[in-house]
Motif scaffolding. Structure first.
Motif, PDB file in Angstrom:
ATOM      1  N   VAL A 125       0.866  -1.176   0.000  1.00 43.39           N
ATOM      2  CA  VAL A 125       0.000   0.000   0.000  1.00 43.39           C
ATOM      3  C   VAL A 125       0.903   1.227   0.000  1.00 43.39           C
ATOM      4  N   LEU A 126       0.570   2.202  -0.842  1.00 47.10           N
ATOM      5  CA  LEU A 126       1.293   3.467  -0.873  1.00 47.10           C
ATOM      6  C   LEU A 126       0.414   4.568  -0.320  1.00 47.10           C
ATOM      7  N   TYR A 127       0.978   5.342   0.575  1.00 48.40           N
ATOM      8  CA  TYR A 127       0.351   6.548   1.082  1.00 48.40           C
ATOM      9  C   TYR A 127       1.110   7.678   0.396  1.00 48.40           C
ATOM     10  N   VAL A 128       0.435   8.400  -0.495  1.00 44.76           N
ATOM     11  CA  VAL A 128       1.088   9.395  -1.338  1.00 44.76           C
ATOM     12  C   VAL A 128       0.645  10.787  -0.912  1.00 44.76           C
ATOM     13  N   GLY A 129       1.617  11.616  -0.587  1.00 49.35           N
ATOM     14  CA  GLY A 129       1.313  12.973  -0.161  1.00 49.35           C
ATOM     15  C   GLY A 129       1.910  14.004  -1.090  1.00 49.35           C
ATOM     16  N   TRP A 172      -0.282   2.373  11.769  1.00 47.35           N
ATOM     17  CA  TRP A 172       0.706   3.460  11.777  1.00 47.35           C
ATOM     18  C   TRP A 172       0.014   4.816  11.777  1.00 47.35           C
ATOM     19  N   SER A 173      -0.934   4.998  10.863  1.00 46.68           N
ATOM     20  CA  SER A 173      -1.557   6.318  10.706  1.00 46.68           C
ATOM     21  C   SER A 173      -2.431   6.712  11.891  1.00 46.68           C
ATOM     22  N   ASN A 186      -1.654   6.011  15.007  1.00 42.46           N
ATOM     23  CA  ASN A 186      -0.796   6.137  16.177  1.00 42.46           C
ATOM     24  C   ASN A 186      -0.783   7.591  16.673  1.00 42.46           C
ATOM     25  N   GLU A 187      -0.823   7.772  17.963  1.00 42.19           N
ATOM     26  CA  GLU A 187      -0.868   9.103  18.569  1.00 42.19           C
ATOM     27  C   GLU A 187       0.331   9.966  18.169  1.00 42.19           C
ATOM     28  N   ASP A 188       1.522   9.372  18.099  1.00 47.16           N
ATOM     29  CA  ASP A 188       2.718  10.134  17.722  1.00 47.16           C
ATOM     30  C   ASP A 188       2.649  10.601  16.267  1.00 47.16           C
ATOM     31  N   ILE A 189       2.099   9.773  15.392  1.00 49.90           N
ATOM     32  CA  ILE A 189       1.958  10.163  13.988  1.00 49.90           C
ATOM     33  C   ILE A 189       0.933  11.282  13.862  1.00 49.90           C
TER      34      ILE A 189
END
Length: 104
Positions: free
Chosen positions: A2-6, A65-66, A68-71
């Motif tokens: 999976v790619l998360y593209v920004g 991952w997305s 997560n509180e730190d992210i």
């Protein structure tokens, strides 16, 4: 995969601060399990446009991952340096599910 593209623009007046923050942010991103690979791209015209890709093994890895509180905190911080922020989530193509290289 999976790619998360920004895609986003760095605020010109914050470019120096952004560079320092980004170095720290990448370390913090990798401290949270999930990212397989990160790639960043800048416009060859010298503008402040950036494209970035985050690769994850699967949708579950991205979701963990997305969320997560730190992210989430990193994304909040990023908005002081960035404008025109957009992200998309991409999955494998049913036509080309694995990479094809010349000569294959």
């Amino acid at each position: 995969m999976v790619l998360y593209v920004g895609k986003y623009d760095i605020r010109p007046e914050k470019a120096g601060e952004y560079a320092e923050w980004a170095k720290s942010a990448m370390g913090r991103m990798f401290a949270v399990p999930g990212i397989v690979e990160l790639r960043g791209y800048r416009s060859v015209t010298g503008s402040y446009q950036v494209a970035i890709t985050y690769e994850f093994a699967d949708m579950n890895a991205w979701a963990a991952w997305s969320s997560n509180e730190d992210i989430q905190k990193l994304w909040d911080e990023a908005h002081s340096y960035l404008t025109n922020v957009s992200y998309e989530l991409w999955g494998p193509s049913p036509v080309v599910p694995v990479p094809i290289r010349p000569g294959q």
